[in-house]
Scaffold this active site. Structure first.
Site, PDB file in Angstrom:
ATOM      1  N   MET A   1       0.837  -1.193   0.000  1.00  0.00           N
ATOM      2  CA  MET A   1       0.000   0.000   0.000  1.00  0.00           C
ATOM      3  C   MET A   1       0.875   1.247   0.000  1.00  0.00           C
ATOM      4  SD  MET A   1      -3.046  -1.109  -0.185  1.00  0.00           S
ATOM      5  CE  MET A   1      -3.950   0.418   0.102  1.00  0.00           C
TER       6      MET A   1
ATOM      7  N   CYS B   1      -2.976  -9.196   5.080  1.00  0.00           N
ATOM      8  CA  CYS B   1      -2.848  -7.874   5.684  1.00  0.00           C
ATOM      9  C   CYS B   1      -3.429  -7.874   7.097  1.00  0.00           C
ATOM     10  CB  CYS B   1      -3.557  -6.826   4.831  1.00  0.00           C
ATOM     11  SG  CYS B   1      -3.398  -5.151   5.498  1.00  0.00           S
TER      12      CYS B   1
END
EC number: 1.3.1.91
Length: 348
Positions: free
Chosen positions: A20, A101
Site C-alpha cells: 500500500m 494484511c
C-alpha cells in the site's frame, strides 16, 4: 489442454510484494525500467473501490508493466468474482486474493489476515473468483494468526484452499498479530519462520510455494530459492531498487545488459513529463518518489535524494532529475552491473 492447465500460474522466481502507498502504476513503471521479468503486483484494491469508486483510477496500468497481478481485498464471494472478471477484462495476468494484511482497518472489514481463521471461507471466495475468470487466481497469506499458528494449521489452510483451484501461494513467513501492532510492526516483530513455508513446499510438491518476509539481498534470494519456488521482495524494492538490475540475468536467464541508472533517470524524466505533467493526470511527486532509493549507498546518493525531496512537491521543473543527478559522478550514473556467473536456469 484442460481448463486447469490453462489457469495454472507461471513460476516466477522473484516478485515484488503488493505494498500500500508504494506499488502504484508509477512505481511499477519505474521498477520495470530496471527488471523486465520480475513479477509485479498492484497495491491491494478493495472490491468496494472497484464496484463503487473510480475504477479506472485503481486499475489502469501501462502495458510495459506486464507481467502484472491485481491483488484484491474483500470477503464477499459475489463481489470478488465480479471484480476478478473486471480485472481480467482490464488485462491483468493474474488475480490475487489478500489473506495476509493485518491492519486494524482491514480486520474490521473482515478481510486480509483474519480470513485465515476460516479456511473454508477462503476456499469459497477463491472458488467464486476462479469460476469468473480464465486467468490464474492466487493467494497471499501469512503462516498463521494467533490461535492458529501451528504448522498443522497452515497445512490445513493450504489443503482446504487448494481444493478451490488455487495453485500458487505466497506465504509471508511471520504470523499476523491481529490488534496491538501496526502494519509496520507486523513486518518486524513476529519472528520469521521460514521452516514453516519450506514444510508446506515439501508437503505440497505440486503447488507453487513462494516465500515473503525479510529477504533483501541476492544471496538471500538464492538461499530461499533452494527450498521454495519463488521469493517475494518487500521494502527492499523501494529502499534499494537497483538491486533488481541483477535479477533478470541471475534468475531469469536474461542475456541483455541492464540499464544504467542514467538511462533509468532519462526514462523516468520522459515519463513524468509526458504521462503526468502534459496529460494532467497527476502530480510529478507521485512518480518521482519512486526514484528516491535509486542511488542508495552510492557516493552522492544522499544529496540526490535531498534535492528531490526538497523540490518535487512544490518546486518541480522538467530538469529536476538531471539537476539532482549532477550530485553523482559519471562512474555511478553509467555503471552497468556485470553479468553473474552460476545464474539459475530461466523459469519463464
Amino acid at each position: 489442454m484442460s481448463e486447469t492447465d490453462l489457469k495454472s500460474p507461471k513460476r516466477y522466481p522473484v516478485s515484488v510484494a503488493p505494498m500500500m502507498d508504494w506499488t502504484d502504476r508509477h512505481f511499477r513503471y519505474f521498477l520495470r525500467s530496471i527488471s523486465k521479468h520480475t513479477f509485479l503486483y498492484t497495491e491491494m484494491v478493495h472490491t468496494g473501490a472497484i464496484l463503487r469508486g473510480d475504477r479506472h483510477r485503481f486499475l489502469r496500468f501501462h502495458p510495459e508493466e506486464f507481467p502484472l497481478s491485481l491483488q484484491l481485498g474483500g470477503d464477499d464471494a459475489v463481489s470478488l468474482a465480479e471484480c476478478s472478471k473486471i480485472g481480467e477484462d482490464y488485462g491483468y495476468s493474474e488475480i490475487n486474493l489478500n489473506v495476509g494484511c493485518p491492519s486494524d482497518r482491514v480486520r474490521e472489514g473482515n478481510f486480509g489476515a483474519c480470513l485465515m481463521q476460516t479456511p473454508e471461507k477462503v476456499a469459497e471466495l477463491t472458488a467464486a473468483m476462479n469460476s469468473a475468470v480464465s486467468v490464474p487466481v492466487t493467494v497471499k497469506c501469512r503462516i498463521g494468526i494467533p490461535g492458529k499458528d501451528r504448522p498443522e494449521d497452515l497445512y490445513r489452510f493450504i489443503e482446504c484452499v487448494r481444493q478451490a483451484g488455487v495453485r500458487r501461494f505466497t506465504i509471508h513467513a511471520r504470523i499476523a498479530i491481529l490488534g496491538g501492532l501496526s502494519p509496520a510492526q507486523n513486518r518486524e516483530i513476529p519472528p520469521l519462520r521460514y521452516e514453516d513455508v519450506e514444510s508446506i513446499k515439501r508437503s505440497f510438491p505440486d503447488l507453487l510455494i513462494e516465500v515473503n518476509g525479510g529477504i533483501k539481498t541476492i544471496p538471500e534470494m538464492r538461499e530461499r530459492l533452494k527450498t521454495t519456488d519463488g521469493v517475494m521482495i518487500g521494502r527492499a524494492a523501494y529502499e534499494t531498487p537497483y538491486l533488481f538490475s541483477k535479477v533478470d540475468s541471475i534468475f531469469f536467464g536474461e542475456k541483455d545488459s541492464p540499464k544504467s541508472r542514467r538511462e533509468i533517470l532519462d526514462r523516468m524524466e520522459e515519463y513524468v513529463e509526458t504521462r503526468i505533467v502534459q496529460s494532467g493526470t497527476g502530480k510529478p511527486h507521485h512518480a518521482l518518489r519512486a526514484v528516491l532509493g535509486l542511488f542508495h549507498g552510492e557516493p552522492g546518493g544522499k544529496r540526490f535524494r535531498r534535492i528531490l525531496t526538497e523540490r518535487m512537491y512544490s518546486d518541480y521543473s522538467a530538469n529536476l532529475l538531471r539537476e539532482a543527478a549532477n550530485e553523482l559522478s559519471a562512474s555511478v550514473l553509467d555503471a552497468i552491473p556485470s553479468s553473474e556467473e552460476n545464474a539459475l536456469p530461466s523459469f519463464v
